[in-house]
Write a protein that holds these residues in place. Structure first.
Motif, PDB file in Angstrom:
ATOM      1  N   PHE A   1     -18.323   7.733  33.495  1.00 24.12           N
ATOM      2  CA  PHE A   1     -18.600   8.002  35.348  1.00 24.12           C
ATOM      3  C   PHE A   1     -17.598   9.458  35.396  1.00 24.12           C
ATOM      4  O   PHE A   1     -17.480   9.577  36.940  1.00 24.12           O
ATOM      5  N   ARG A   2     -16.433   9.801  34.152  1.00 19.16           N
ATOM      6  CA  ARG A   2     -16.036  10.877  34.598  1.00 19.16           C
ATOM      7  C   ARG A   2     -14.676  10.696  35.726  1.00 19.16           C
ATOM      8  O   ARG A   2     -14.554  11.537  36.420  1.00 19.16           O
ATOM      9  N   VAL A   3     -14.435   8.971  36.838  1.00 15.43           N
ATOM     10  CA  VAL A   3     -13.546   9.327  37.552  1.00 15.43           C
ATOM     11  C   VAL A   3     -12.399   8.670  36.766  1.00 15.43           C
ATOM     12  O   VAL A   3     -11.629   7.642  35.646  1.00 15.43           O
ATOM     13  N   ASP A   4     -11.163   9.552  36.068  1.00 17.46           N
ATOM     14  CA  ASP A   4      -9.550   9.407  36.443  1.00 17.46           C
ATOM     15  C   ASP A   4      -8.484   8.182  36.818  1.00 17.46           C
ATOM     16  O   ASP A   4      -8.296   8.768  38.069  1.00 17.46           O
ATOM     17  N   VAL A   5      -9.095   6.881  37.406  1.00 11.56           N
ATOM     18  CA  VAL A   5      -7.770   5.811  37.849  1.00 11.56           C
ATOM     19  C   VAL A   5      -6.542   5.907  37.317  1.00 11.56           C
ATOM     20  O   VAL A   5      -6.615   5.189  37.995  1.00 11.56           O
ATOM     21  N   SER A   6      -6.366   6.729  36.807  1.00 11.78           N
ATOM     22  CA  SER A   6      -4.697   6.745  35.732  1.00 11.78           C
ATOM     23  C   SER A   6      -4.117   7.994  36.880  1.00 11.78           C
ATOM     24  O   SER A   6      -2.657   7.810  36.210  1.00 11.78           O
ATOM     25  N   MET A   7      -4.979   8.652  36.991  1.00 10.68           N
ATOM     26  CA  MET A   7      -4.526   9.844  37.849  1.00 10.68           C
ATOM     27  C   MET A   7      -3.818  10.702  36.458  1.00 10.68           C
ATOM     28  O   MET A   7      -2.386  10.712  36.615  1.00 10.68           O
ATOM     29  N   GLY A   8      -4.270  10.516  35.542  1.00  9.68           N
ATOM     30  CA  GLY A   8      -3.213  11.835  34.443  1.00  9.68           C
ATOM     31  C   GLY A   8      -2.751  10.418  33.797  1.00  9.68           C
ATOM     32  O   GLY A   8      -1.724  11.201  32.148  1.00  9.68           O
ATOM     33  N   LEU A   9      -2.690   9.744  33.641  1.00 12.01           N
ATOM     34  CA  LEU A   9      -1.854   8.539  32.521  1.00 12.01           C
ATOM     35  C   LEU A   9      -2.070   8.383  31.439  1.00 12.01           C
ATOM     36  O   LEU A   9      -1.410   8.975  29.908  1.00 12.01           O
ATOM     37  N   ILE A  10      -3.866   8.415  31.715  1.00 12.03           N
ATOM     38  CA  ILE A  10      -4.155   8.746  30.211  1.00 12.03           C
ATOM     39  C   ILE A  10      -4.441   9.569  29.185  1.00 12.03           C
ATOM     40  O   ILE A  10      -4.248   9.134  27.668  1.00 12.03           O
ATOM     41  N   VAL A  11      -4.444  10.902  29.793  1.00 16.13           N
ATOM     42  CA  VAL A  11      -3.665  11.916  28.908  1.00 16.13           C
ATOM     43  C   VAL A  11      -2.981  11.971  29.055  1.00 16.13           C
ATOM     44  O   VAL A  11      -2.734  12.712  26.902  1.00 16.13           O
TER      45      VAL A  11
ATOM     46  N   THR B   1     -11.767   0.540  33.263  1.00 12.33           N
ATOM     47  CA  THR B   1     -11.110   1.527  33.055  1.00 12.33           C
ATOM     48  C   THR B   1     -11.259   2.591  32.799  1.00 12.33           C
ATOM     49  O   THR B   1     -11.953   3.411  32.217  1.00 12.33           O
ATOM     50  N   VAL B   2     -12.620   1.648  30.882  1.00 13.22           N
ATOM     51  CA  VAL B   2     -12.740   2.762  29.985  1.00 13.22           C
ATOM     52  C   VAL B   2     -14.470   3.056  31.266  1.00 13.22           C
ATOM     53  O   VAL B   2     -15.118   4.364  30.670  1.00 13.22           O
ATOM     54  N   GLY B   3     -15.235   1.972  31.295  1.00 11.98           N
ATOM     55  CA  GLY B   3     -16.256   2.258  32.796  1.00 11.98           C
ATOM     56  C   GLY B   3     -15.958   3.697  33.450  1.00 11.98           C
ATOM     57  O   GLY B   3     -16.957   4.408  33.572  1.00 11.98           O
ATOM     58  N   SER B   4     -14.963   3.237  34.212  1.00 14.56           N
ATOM     59  CA  SER B   4     -14.121   4.158  35.262  1.00 14.56           C
ATOM     60  C   SER B   4     -14.849   6.329  34.451  1.00 14.56           C
ATOM     61  O   SER B   4     -14.867   7.150  35.329  1.00 14.56           O
ATOM     62  N   MET B   5     -13.753   5.887  33.102  1.00 15.02           N
ATOM     63  CA  MET B   5     -14.259   7.120  32.285  1.00 15.02           C
ATOM     64  C   MET B   5     -15.462   8.023  32.007  1.00 15.02           C
ATOM     65  O   MET B   5     -15.708   8.867  32.323  1.00 15.02           O
TER      66      MET B   5
ATOM     67  N   THR C   1      -3.882  -2.309  29.767  1.00 11.34           N
ATOM     68  CA  THR C   1      -2.600  -3.328  28.938  1.00 11.34           C
ATOM     69  C   THR C   1      -1.522  -3.533  30.317  1.00 11.34           C
ATOM     70  O   THR C   1      -1.112  -4.386  30.934  1.00 11.34           O
ATOM     71  N   GLY C   2      -0.919  -2.061  30.509  1.00 10.92           N
ATOM     72  CA  GLY C   2      -0.009  -1.910  31.397  1.00 10.92           C
ATOM     73  C   GLY C   2      -0.183  -1.543  32.875  1.00 10.92           C
ATOM     74  O   GLY C   2       0.869  -2.877  33.394  1.00 10.92           O
ATOM     75  N   VAL C   3      -1.119  -2.108  33.379  1.00 13.07           N
ATOM     76  CA  VAL C   3      -1.768  -2.352  34.367  1.00 13.07           C
ATOM     77  C   VAL C   3      -1.581  -3.646  34.565  1.00 13.07           C
ATOM     78  O   VAL C   3      -1.192  -4.249  36.149  1.00 13.07           O
ATOM     79  N   TRP C   4      -3.100  -4.163  33.945  1.00 12.95           N
ATOM     80  CA  TRP C   4      -2.443  -5.687  33.761  1.00 12.95           C
ATOM     81  C   TRP C   4      -1.482  -6.320  33.786  1.00 12.95           C
ATOM     82  O   TRP C   4      -0.715  -7.584  34.527  1.00 12.95           O
ATOM     83  N   MET C   5      -0.771  -5.960  32.723  1.00 10.87           N
ATOM     84  CA  MET C   5       0.607  -6.626  32.561  1.00 10.87           C
ATOM     85  C   MET C   5       1.568  -6.593  33.831  1.00 10.87           C
ATOM     86  O   MET C   5       2.007  -7.033  34.063  1.00 10.87           O
ATOM     87  N   SER C   6       1.384  -5.439  34.887  1.00  9.36           N
ATOM     88  CA  SER C   6       2.270  -5.165  35.818  1.00  9.36           C
ATOM     89  C   SER C   6       1.523  -6.173  37.256  1.00  9.36           C
ATOM     90  O   SER C   6       2.705  -6.276  37.826  1.00  9.36           O
TER      91      SER C   6
END
Length: 772
Positions: A75-85, A69-73, A112-117
């Motif tokens: 490279f300016r790729v938001d895998v969370s689709m705005g949830l991190i913001v 997740t941090v690595g995608s950020m 952590t939420g994605v992992w627990m889900s």
């Protein structure tokens, strides 16, 4: 005394110049090492609880998700689709929180939420898959493609190396059967055992219960099944075991035997040393959850919760109900020999005592010439008599002073060890040797086992051993798991030197075992004598016959294309009919550990099909081919009932729980009262083996297990336990009561042998013989 010096960490003397301290470095070292060992154990348990709590996820997997997740950020790729913001916007703002720090923390929380889900989804998927039991009902050797795909998926989702409790939360709950199905199965199970008038009366009671009383009781039971982990187990433990007021010796406790043929060493202390060390190695692996769950067919996990109370557990007598005392740890052993009690420390310098050190300690006990204190010799008879009398005596005479200290030592021990004065074991030339061995393990002298402990390890003077186990905390397969590990470790990993002693050199500086001190008043001795009289009368009435059936075993039975268990159960019906001339309700224990916190269910083995087969065997006009066909139908019906019991569709646990609910609500049910009062005049159980495959049984036939057994359930009935050991051996353990004119254990054993041979003859594998 040496142990007194070891216990002193420092001494001080008050003088005119002040206080003079004298520290004992050795004692302080022991305290430090003991504390270090304790904290290590706590850390391991904490680590395991975390790993089990997130299984099949792992900390490394969580770290990988965070890194991705941090690595995608980066490279300016938001895998969370705005949830991190959105998470970042809701974090508290402060002078110490930079935008980058809050963004990083938001990414960690999102990961952590994605992992627990993912973990929860994984678990729920596995639980749904494990709720499928169709695989049990497929013909043997004809596995469908759907079942193969299902099994492969379960194996993948279970992970490669689950710890003992990793899959507990993925096990499904035990379902509550429909009342209509349970009542219909009950009526089918008793129809052929009643005359027309009695059955009509029972059917009327059943239908009335089904329409009027059952719906209300069922609602409460369903509500409990939603709330509780298992709707049966807690009530079963309380009402069947802990609320019983009669003696648990013979009536509840059971025993397990040593190897049938092998005797690793003739030295009592050496065998005890290896056995105790092996058991403690098992406890360490249990604490660390290093065992994998027992898997049905190597794929389906079975519940492991019963193992939690295997050690450091004692049944405490109460006036209305007993309770179970379970400690997280215990570092000593309670030992009994010739009427004397001892405390043996299991650790020294923070390390587990080696087998040779334990042998030294036990030999010191064997060599001790001291005599029992007044009232000490038969003290354990209190655990063998009536529970109310023991509860009152414990409260009155063992609640303070040195008696309280000594009793705490016994009750808080890891387990109980009895160094027996007698010699027992299987001697082929002596017909009754196995029977006397069994009786000794079942009740001994009524005062040389502590029947309240989770289990008592019994080591005989000739090096043979066995165990007596209390039943409320767990069922026999759980003890069998420990027993297989102990026997295999003792013989194939630890071993003995050529002289029969344990391997290694003992430490002669070890503090000797501590003799427990009692102050038993005269009135308490009278109570002990009363308990002993009750227990002695009960033990003398036990008629036991244990024998090895060697004509054939599961190898030949499987060639007949039938289940070995069904074969034996139908043979028991034939033997019982020849023995008593009638049929009776038959109890066969089946496990329900496919469900979370599952224990047992009853298989009602005396089916209509089995009685039809037995009657045809008694009719000379019925052809053998027709008898064989009826046997196959009876075997298929038995297998169906066994599978239904294992998959939560049994009869008796459901009716039992409905009865408990009715008592809570104050509702009288003549139907339930009648059902629960019916005696089980034939109670049977198969002893499992090879739960842990630590050695090849075919390559080591001398190390076949003897199995174990239990006392008769009904005063005029039989208790039968059997173990199908290897390809050519079945060992039977038969119990009854001398006081019943209807039973004779040795006679029943002969009828079992004959029934086995006669059924085998139907398949053309043996010559037919005339039944007695």
């Amino acid at each position: 005394m040496a142990e007194a010096h070891q216990a002193v960490a420092f001494q001080f003397t008050v003088t005119p110049e002040g206080v003079d301290f004298q520290l004992s470095r050795e004692a302080l070292k022991q305290i430090y090492l003991s504390g270090l060992s304790s904290w290590k154990k706590r850390f391991i348990r904490l680590k395991n609880s975390i790993l089990t709590g997130v299984y099949p996820g792992t900390p490394l997997g969580w770290l990988a998700v965070v890194a991705a997740t941090v690595g995608s950020m980066w490279f300016r790729v938001d895998v969370s689709m705005g949830l991190i913001v959105r998470i970042r916007e809701r974090l508290p703002c402060g002078c110490y929180w930079s935008l980058r720090s809050r963004t990083l923390l938001s990414a960690v929380l999102f990961s952590t939420g994605v992992w627990m889900s993912g973990v929860l989804l994984w678990r729920q998927t596995l639980k749904l898959l494990l709720s499928y039991h169709g695989w049990m009902f497929e013909p043997h050797g004809k596995t469908s493609n759907n079942t193969k795909i299902w099994a492969a998926t379960v194996k993948v989702l279970s992970g490669r190396k689950p710890m003992l409790y990793s899959l507990q939360t993925s096990l499904p709950k035990l379902p509550v059967p429909k009342v209509e199905a349970t009542i219909q199965r009950y009526l089918d199970s008793v129809h052929h055992l009643m005359d027309a008038e009695r059955y009509a009366r029972m059917e009327a009671l059943a239908r009335e219960f089904q329409k009027q009383t059952a719906p209300r009781l069922q609602k409460y039971l369903i509500l409990k099944s939603w709330w509780a982990t298992n709707y049966v187990s807690d009530w079963w433990e309380e009402y069947i075991y802990l609320r019983g007021r009669g003696p648990i010796m013979v009536n509840s406790n059971y025993y397990i035997m040593d190897f049938l043929y092998a005797r690793p060493t003739p030295l009592q202390a050496a065998r005890a040393g290896n056995a105790v060390h092996s058991i403690l190695l098992y406890r360490r692996k249990l604490d660390r959850e290093e065992f994998m769950p027992v898997m049905a067919l190597g794929v389906v996990p079975m519940c492991s919760y019963q193992m939690e109370r295997m050690f450091n557990t004692t049944r405490i007598p109460g006036k209305e109900a007993d309770s179970l005392l379970h400690l997280s740890d215990s570092r000593h052993l309670a030992v009994f020999h010739k009427g004397r009690f001892y405390k043996v420390w299991l650790y020294h310098a923070g390390k587990l005592l080696s087998p040779c050190d334990l042998e030294l300690q036990f030999q010191r006990i064997l060599d001790d010439p001291s005599t029992p204190q007044p009232g000490e010799e038969r003290l354990a008879a209190l655990t063998a008599g009536d529970r109310l009398q023991w509860a009152e005596a414990r409260s009155r005479y063992f609640s303070r002073g040195k008696n309280r200290v000594a009793l705490d030592c016994v009750e808080r021990a890891a387990f109980f060890l009895a160094l027996d004065e007698d010699a027992h074991g299987y001697v082929p030339e002596e017909e009754d040797s196995l029977s006397t061995f069994a009786k000794s393990l079942l009740h001994g002298r009524c005062y040389d086992r502590w029947f309240d402990k989770s289990f008592t390890l019994v080591v005989y003077s000739n090096g043979k051993l066995g165990s007596n186990a209390e039943h409320s905390w767990a069922d026999a397969p759980i003890m069998g798991h420990l027993w297989e590990f102990m026997l295999a470790t003792d013989q194939f990993q630890l071993g003995y030197c050529s002289s029969g002693h344990c391997q290694g050199e003992p430490n002669p500086a070890l503090p000797p075992p501590q003799r427990l001190q009692w102050d038993i008043p005269e009135e308490c001795r009278l109570v002990i004598d009363t308990s002993y009289s009750v227990a002695k009368a009960l033990s003398d009435d036990v008629d036991f016959h244990c024998f090895c059936f060697v004509d054939f075993g599961k190898g030949r039975i499987k060639k007949c294309r039938t289940s070995p268990d069904a074969f034996i159960q139908i043979a028991l019906q034939l033997a019982h009919f020849r023995d008593k001339g009638c049929f009776c309700l038959t109890y066969e224990a089946s496990m329900t550990r496919l469900f979370r916190e599952g224990r047992t269910e009853t298989v009602r083995s005396c089916t209509r099909e089995a009685t039809t087969f037995v009657r045809s065997m008694a009719d000379p006009d019925v052809a053998p081919s027709e008898c064989l066909q009826q046997f196959r139908e009876a075997a298929e019906k038995h297998q169906l009932l066994y599978r239904l019991a294992m998959t939560g569709a049994g009869i008796d646990r459901h009716l039992f729980c409905l009865y408990v609910v009715s008592r809570y609500l104050g509702v009288d049910s003549p139907f339930l009262a009648q059902v629960l009062s019916e005696p089980w005049r034939l109670s049977t159980s198969q002893t499992p083996q090879q739960q842990i495959k630590m050695f090849d049984l075919e390559a080591n036939p001398d190390h076949t297990s003897s199995g174990g057994g239990f006392g008769p359930v009904a005063n005029d009935g039989y208790g039968v336990s059997y173990i199908i050991a290897g390809e050519d051996l079945i060992t039977f353990h038969i119990s009854s009561k001398h006081s019943s004119p209807e039973t004779d254990s040795k006679r029943f054993g002969k009828n079992i042998c004959q029934a086995m041979l006669d059924i085998a003859a139907l398949f053309g594998t043996l010559p037919s013989k005339t039944a007695n």
